[in-house]
Structure formats: C-alpha cells, structure tokens
Design a protein around this motif. Structure first.
Motif, PDB file in Angstrom:
ATOM      1  N   ASP A   1     107.492  26.178 -37.093  1.00 13.24           N
ATOM      2  CA  ASP A   1     106.948  24.910 -36.622  1.00 13.24           C
ATOM      3  C   ASP A   1     108.078  24.069 -36.039  1.00 13.24           C
TER       4      ASP A   1
ATOM      5  N   ASN B   1     104.385  32.390 -38.030  1.00 12.58           N
ATOM      6  CA  ASN B   1     104.630  31.118 -38.697  1.00 12.58           C
ATOM      7  C   ASN B   1     105.997  31.029 -39.367  1.00 12.58           C
TER       8      ASN B   1
ATOM      9  N   THR C   1      99.775  26.351 -41.410  1.00  7.60           N
ATOM     10  CA  THR C   1      99.485  25.922 -40.041  1.00  7.60           C
ATOM     11  C   THR C   1     100.013  24.517 -39.867  1.00  7.60           C
ATOM     12  N   SER C   2     100.375  24.152 -38.666  1.00  8.23           N
ATOM     13  CA  SER C   2     100.902  22.818 -38.407  1.00  8.23           C
ATOM     14  C   SER C   2      99.797  21.781 -38.542  1.00  8.23           C
TER      15      SER C   2
ATOM     16  N   SER D   1     102.986  21.188 -41.102  1.00  7.94           N
ATOM     17  CA  SER D   1     103.396  21.931 -42.279  1.00  7.94           C
ATOM     18  C   SER D   1     103.172  21.104 -43.529  1.00  7.94           C
TER      19      SER D   1
END
Length: 239
Positions: free
Chosen positions: A171, A70, A234-235, A237
């Motif tokens: 991301d 990430n 996690t996307s 963001s």
C-alpha cells in the motif's frame, strides 16, 4: 455478577491477517516443496546455503508461486558461523525456480532478472562495509548503496544466531521493513527501504527464497527455520 473463563485457545501463525505459505517454524528436516540449487542442501534441520568453501553460489526457492499483490511477513533465524564472506539474500523473483546468481559479491543473487532482494552482507567489495544490509532489484550487484548495521550493536561476524523479520507493504507508501535481532545479546537493527518494485515484470507471480555466495573468503551460511505469510489486507490498511 458472573465469571467468564477461557479453558483453551489455539492460534495458527499466519491465519490472520494473511495466509501461511512457506511454513518451516522448527527447521527443514523432511521439508518438501523446496528447489535446492547450486549446492544448497538440507543439513539436519538447517537449510545449508554455503558450506565453508570458496566461490560458492547457491539458492533455495519455495516451489509454488507465492508472491502476493498486497505484501508479506517473513521470519527466519540464521547462522553465519564465523561470519567471514560474502553473505546471503532473501529474494523474490519471477525468472526460474532454478535461478542462481553470481559468486562473491553477487551473493548468489546478481544477474537474476525480474527480482528484488534484501541482503545480509559480510564483506566489503565496493565500499559497502563488512556488516551491511540493503535492497536491490532486477539482479543488480548487491554492494552499494547499503546501510551499515554496526551502530545498532548487531554484528553479523559475532558467531551468534540472528532472527530476521521482513515485512513488505504494497500500500502507499510502499516499503520493505527489515529487523535483525541478535538472539544472544538482544541488540536490534531496524531499517526501512522504499524500492520501486511495482514495475518489475510479473514479480507478483513469482517465487520466494534465499540466495548466498562466497568469494575468496569462505563461510558456512545456514537458515535455521522460516515462515512466510501473505498479507490479505485491502487499502486503507488496518491500524
């Protein structure tokens, strides 16, 4: 009505939004889990990369494999002495814990495969200037392309202590954000780089640390403290 008071509070750096990994906030005295290569050493509380002699090449890597999918935040203070030559990098690599690159314009990084590096460059070897930054992948010679730090008022030759903040976000769009702050005159340099590091083989299973090199012009390069925090978002963001 009622009164609400908070009597105490503690916060552990790196606990949110990620998890702490390399954690040397007050220096490296007694530090463990560091691989010291090519003459790198712990000198008092500082991580001494080069020692003021010619044609040095050194690296230091945090021994556990720590690179996340990430992203990360990393902060460190550094001292370049008189800031003569050649410079150092913050490096991510999945080659070997004892990897060391070339001297001089190689900044201890060139030739390390499966890697990415952010450079802090003091010497112009290929027109990059004597006060520059840049990002390079797969052991490329860290000369050009580069970004001139000088217009920001930050001068790596000033003899001051500097603070670096590096953030990598995996991301979309993927980016490495670099901030360098002169802790004496509080000038700030900021840049965003967008290297394609997703295709580097197994980079996210690799090591993180520093490299440095000198050529005909010697210098003393020290990292004074260091924290490295893996991001766990996690996307999409968080805003």
């Amino acid at each position: 009505s009622s009164a609400l008071s908070i009597s105490n509070w503690t916060y552990t750096p790196g606990s949110l939004p990620g998890t702490g990994v390399a954690n040397f906030p007050v220096g490296f005295a007694g530090a463990t889990k560091l691989a010291l290569n090519g003459g790198a050493a712990i000198n008092g509380s500082a991580l001494q990369l080069t020692h003021g002699t010619q044609f040095e090449s050194a690296s230091v890597f945090y021994i556990p494999k720590t690179l996340p999918n990430n992203g990360f935040n990393s902060d460190f203070d550094f001292d370049l002495g008189k800031g003569e030559g050649d410079g150092f990098t913050f490096t991510l690599q999945n080659n070997h814990i004892s990897s060391v690159g070339g001297t001089g314009d190689g900044l201890g990084y060139s030739g390390i495969p499966n890697s990415a590096a952010i450079k802090f460059d003091l010497h112009s070897n290929a027109g990059e200037g004597t006060n520059s930054a840049g990002v390079y992948i797969n052991g490329a010679l860290p000369t050009v392309p580069s970004v001139d730090i000088t217009p920001s008022g930050v001068n790596l030759h000033s003899g001051h202590t500097f603070h670096a903040h590096i953030q990598y976000r995996a991301d979309t769009p993927s980016a490495i954000n670099l901030t360098i702050t002169d802790l004496t005159v509080y000038k700030v340099f900021e840049a965003t780089f967008t290297p394609d590091i997703h295709g580097i083989p197994s980079l996210y299973q690799g090591f993180v640390g520093f490299t440095a090199g000198t050529g005909e012009t010697p210098s003393s390069i020290k990292i004074l403290n260091w924290t490295y925090v893996r991001l766990l978002y996690t996307s999409p963001s968080p805003r």
